[in-house]
Design a protein around this motif. Structure first.
Motif: not given
Ligand SMILES: Nc1ncnc2c1ncn2[C@@H]1O[C@H](COP(=O)(O)OP(=O)(O)OP(=O)(O)O)[C@@H](O)[C@H]1O
Ligand SMILES: [Mg+2]
Length: 258
Positions: A50-54, A97-104, A180-182
């Motif tokens: 799934k992630s590979s396809f995205l 958007l990723f599993q773990k939020p990555n703000p600057f 998996e944003p949540c």
């Protein structure tokens, strides 16, 4: 595979996609189409691709040594793999958007303002108005309006994820990819993101990977089931949940494996 009606306008089309990590084939002959301004959920057991396809859709697999992608793509009207592909334009049109939020590691304000000021030269009160508008669209404004100059890292995980969503919206994308944003969020934060996804799908095309079948059912109108690098079934979410064509899809949806 269940075909999607051809009269529908698709924001993402992929034909016969194969992906190799070195000699290992991770995606096999994927044919995928996501209608514009709808939510398409992607489900399947861990490691099914799934992630590979995205990552194929905005060429993020480029960063993985040995990764090779073949197939035909139409992503927001662009061919990401064309010789003259404009990667900046592609990555603006296709947010992720990723599993773990990555703000600057900068202020809430700068997280949103950076790209619009850099790419579009927006400044001053126009920029301030734009930051406010974007934070409102991500349902975060009320919680951060008095702390815009504080570090984004001081926000809760759920707030950080909505900030990342706002940051993505600030460059006016067409397609929102969510992996998996949540999965790192509590039920209340998850509910907020799900509400947002429904709201945003009026204006954007959303592709969301989730392990939560109830979530896929709640938020999506199209469902794609992947297994062992293949797209086993794709169709109307309600129809797939009610009467999947393939027995493996039925088994997965009934919790018999995965
Ligand atoms: N960077 C990489 N290098 C080599 N192999 C990889 C890489 N990333 C993924 N793979 C392999 O490709 C296959 C698909 O992985 P992928 O991460 O796309 O699955 P997934 O469906 O997103 O799984 P999960 O639900 O656990 O996130 C797996 O066999 C995995 O080991
Ligand atoms: Mg994954």
């Amino acid at each position: 595979m269940v075909a999607v009606a051809s009269a529908v306008k698709h924001a993402v089309r992929a034909e016969d996609v194969n992906l190799y990590y070195g000699t290992k084939q991770a995606l096999k002959g994927i044919n995928f189409a996501a209608p514009a301004r709808q939510v398409t959920a992607m489900i399947g057991p861990s490691g099914c691709g799934k992630s590979s396809f995205l990552r194929c859709l905005n060429r993020m697999n480029d960063r993985i040594p040995g990764a090779k992608v073949t197939g035909k793509f139409d992503v927001a009207g662009m061919d990401p793999y064309a010789k003259n592909a404009d990667l900046m334009r592609l990555r603006r049109a296709v947010g992720m958007l990723f599993q773990k939020p990555n703000p600057f590691p900068s202020s809430v304000f700068e997280n949103i303002a950076l790209a619009p000021s850099l790419h579009y030269g927006i400044k001053g009160s126009t920029l301030e108005g734009m930051v406010e508008e974007t934070l409102k669209r991500a349902a975060l404004w009320d919680e951060v309006k008095d702390h815009l100059r504080r570090s984004a890292l001081e926000l809760s995980g759920g707030q950080q994820q909505r900030l990342c969503l706002a940051r993505m919206l600030a460059v006016e994308p067409e397609i929102l990819l969510m992996d998996e944003p949540c999965s790192a969020l509590d039920p209340i934060s998850t509910g907020k993101i799900e509400d947002l996804i429904s709201e945003l799908s009026k204006d954007y095309t959303v592709l969301i990977v989730t392990h939560n079948l109830q979530q896929a059912h709640r938020v999506s109108s199209q469902l794609a089931f992947f297994m062992l690098g293949e797209l086993v079934e794709m169709g109307d979410t309600e129809a797939v949940f009610e009467s999947a064509q393939s027995e493996v899809t039925r088994d997965y949806l009934n919790g018999r494996f995965g």
